[in-house]
Design a protein around this motif. Structure first.
Motif, mmCIF file in Angstrom:
data_model
loop_
_atom_site.group_PDB
_atom_site.id
_atom_site.type_symbol
_atom_site.label_atom_id
_atom_site.label_comp_id
_atom_site.label_asym_id
_atom_site.label_seq_id
_atom_site.Cartn_x
_atom_site.Cartn_y
_atom_site.Cartn_z
ATOM 1 N N ALA A 95 0.813 -1.216 0.000
ATOM 2 C CA ALA A 95 0.000 0.000 0.000
ATOM 3 C C ALA A 95 0.850 1.271 0.000
ATOM 4 O O ALA A 95 0.630 2.167 -0.828
ATOM 5 C CB ALA A 95 -0.971 -0.007 1.177
ATOM 6 N N PRO A 96 1.854 1.417 0.895
ATOM 7 C CA PRO A 96 2.654 2.644 0.858
ATOM 8 C C PRO A 96 3.448 2.806 -0.431
ATOM 9 O O PRO A 96 3.634 3.929 -0.916
ATOM 10 C CB PRO A 96 3.587 2.514 2.072
ATOM 11 N N THR A 97 3.912 1.696 -1.019
ATOM 12 C CA THR A 97 4.643 1.795 -2.284
ATOM 13 C C THR A 97 3.719 2.255 -3.404
ATOM 14 O O THR A 97 4.083 3.099 -4.233
ATOM 15 C CB THR A 97 5.277 0.441 -2.655
ATOM 16 N N MET A 98 2.497 1.706 -3.418
ATOM 17 C CA MET A 98 1.510 2.133 -4.403
ATOM 18 C C MET A 98 1.169 3.608 -4.238
ATOM 19 O O MET A 98 1.075 4.354 -5.221
ATOM 20 C CB MET A 98 0.226 1.312 -4.274
ATOM 21 N N LEU A 99 0.991 4.035 -2.991
ATOM 22 C CA LEU A 99 0.659 5.440 -2.735
ATOM 23 C C LEU A 99 1.771 6.366 -3.214
ATOM 24 O O LEU A 99 1.506 7.451 -3.749
ATOM 25 C CB LEU A 99 0.389 5.653 -1.244
ATOM 26 N N PHE A 100 3.009 5.945 -3.021
ATOM 27 C CA PHE A 100 4.133 6.724 -3.520
ATOM 28 C C PHE A 100 4.083 6.830 -5.042
ATOM 29 O O PHE A 100 4.324 7.886 -5.627
ATOM 30 C CB PHE A 100 5.448 6.096 -3.052
ATOM 31 N N GLY A 101 3.743 5.721 -5.712
ATOM 32 C CA GLY A 101 3.614 5.737 -7.152
ATOM 33 C C GLY A 101 2.490 6.638 -7.618
ATOM 34 O O GLY A 101 2.615 7.364 -8.613
ATOM 35 N N THR A 102 1.371 6.624 -6.890
ATOM 36 C CA THR A 102 0.235 7.483 -7.236
ATOM 37 C C THR A 102 0.604 8.953 -7.071
ATOM 38 O O THR A 102 0.245 9.802 -7.900
ATOM 39 C CB THR A 102 -0.980 7.143 -6.363
ATOM 40 N N PHE A 103 1.341 9.262 -5.998
ATOM 41 C CA PHE A 103 1.792 10.641 -5.788
ATOM 42 C C PHE A 103 2.760 11.051 -6.898
ATOM 43 O O PHE A 103 2.687 12.181 -7.409
ATOM 44 C CB PHE A 103 2.472 10.768 -4.429
ATOM 45 N N ALA A 104 3.647 10.145 -7.292
ATOM 46 C CA ALA A 104 4.578 10.439 -8.380
ATOM 47 C C ALA A 104 3.814 10.714 -9.672
ATOM 48 O O ALA A 104 4.200 11.593 -10.458
ATOM 49 C CB ALA A 104 5.556 9.285 -8.571
ATOM 50 N N TRP A 105 2.730 9.967 -9.905
ATOM 51 C CA TRP A 105 1.918 10.223 -11.092
ATOM 52 C C TRP A 105 1.387 11.657 -11.107
ATOM 53 O O TRP A 105 1.333 12.294 -12.148
ATOM 54 C CB TRP A 105 0.744 9.254 -11.198
ATOM 55 N N SER A 106 0.979 12.177 -9.942
ATOM 56 C CA SER A 106 0.435 13.537 -9.901
ATOM 57 C C SER A 106 1.448 14.546 -10.423
ATOM 58 O O SER A 106 1.074 15.536 -11.077
ATOM 59 C CB SER A 106 -0.018 13.901 -8.479
ATOM 60 N N PHE A 107 2.741 14.303 -10.168
ATOM 61 C CA PHE A 107 3.780 15.188 -10.705
ATOM 62 C C PHE A 107 3.933 14.986 -12.208
ATOM 63 O O PHE A 107 4.109 15.946 -12.963
ATOM 64 C CB PHE A 107 5.107 14.910 -9.996
#
Length: 243
Positions: A95-107
């Motif tokens: 879950a935290p790794t996925m969330l990091f990826g989702t945040f990276a997508w926003s950039f």
């Protein structure tokens, strides 16, 4: 190259060429040259879906209904998380790794929208490519069949980013991070469709819809975030006060 003004709602001229919106558009817009940027940022507010190609097969590839996006990509996202676990990633870290990826997508979402989708072009093929990539959306912002990315185009971006992610992250982290980014993309595309065709249901949805439509119809050089205004705030591209 000097340009003339729009004539009615369906014609635009420069010295040498006139775009006729009643004919397939993609191979016309390149001839506008330097006038293209001005033309493409004068939106036609209609739910009509203009024709891009004379060829029926090519035309079909440019039209995508919104519900195809989760059907195609959610199974892929699930697979990436399973692959990460098979490679040794603990379930508690998924879950935290996925969330990091989702945040990276926003950039990535912000950067692509600002620096790629809104790049100014003036030559035939660059105008044509820009129109296919994003210009068509600004010219016809209410075209419901060209609001989300066709899966084939998204697959091309995935093929570009997958080896980069594998290079930057550990073998067990890379699939989970990549899947998180892909989830961010799905949320972005569905949010984008909602902002144009959905009915706001609370203050937050009304605010983000107003924010995005302001980008289309008032200040197209500000407000590049779709799912969030965070990166606009970070990089100073917030639009003027929205009423």
């Amino acid at each position: 190259m000097s340009s003339q003004k729009i004539v009615g709602d369906d014609l635009y001229s420069n010295m040498d060429f006139t775009v006729d919106l009643k004919k397939p558009l993609v191979f016309q817009v390149g001839y506008l040259g330097e006038a293209y940027d001005e033309w493409v940022h004068k939106p036609i507010v209609s739910k009509e879906s203009p024709r891009f190609f004379a060829n029926r097969y090519l035309e079909s590839l440019t039209r995508t209904v919104w519900w195809v996006i989760p059907i195609v990509w959610l199974p892929v996202i699930c697979y990436t998380q399973m692959l990460a676990v098979r490679r040794g990633l603990q379930w508690t870290a998924v879950a935290p790794t996925m969330l990091f990826g989702t945040f990276a997508w926003s950039f990535i979402e912000y950067s692509m929208h600002r620096f790629l989708f809104h790049v100014k072009t003036k030559r035939y093929w660059s105008n044509t490519a820009h129109y296919l990539l994003h210009g068509c959306h600004h010219k016809h912002p209410m075209d419901g069949y060209r609001l989300v990315f066709p899966p084939a185009a998204t697959a091309g971006f995935c093929a570009l980013f997958w080896p980069i992610v594998n290079l930057l992250f550990a073998r067990n982290l890379a699939p989970s991070f990549f899947g998180g980014g892909l989830l961010g993309y799905v949320l972005y595309d569905l949010t984008h469709y909602f902002l144009h065709h959905g009915v706001p249901f609370n203050d937050a949805s009304r605010k983000i819809k107003r924010y995005h439509l302001h980008h289309h119809f008032k200040v197209q050089t500000k407000g590049f975030g779709i799912t969030s205004e965070f990166w606009d705030w970070v990089f100073g591209t917030l639009p003027p006060a929205i009423r």
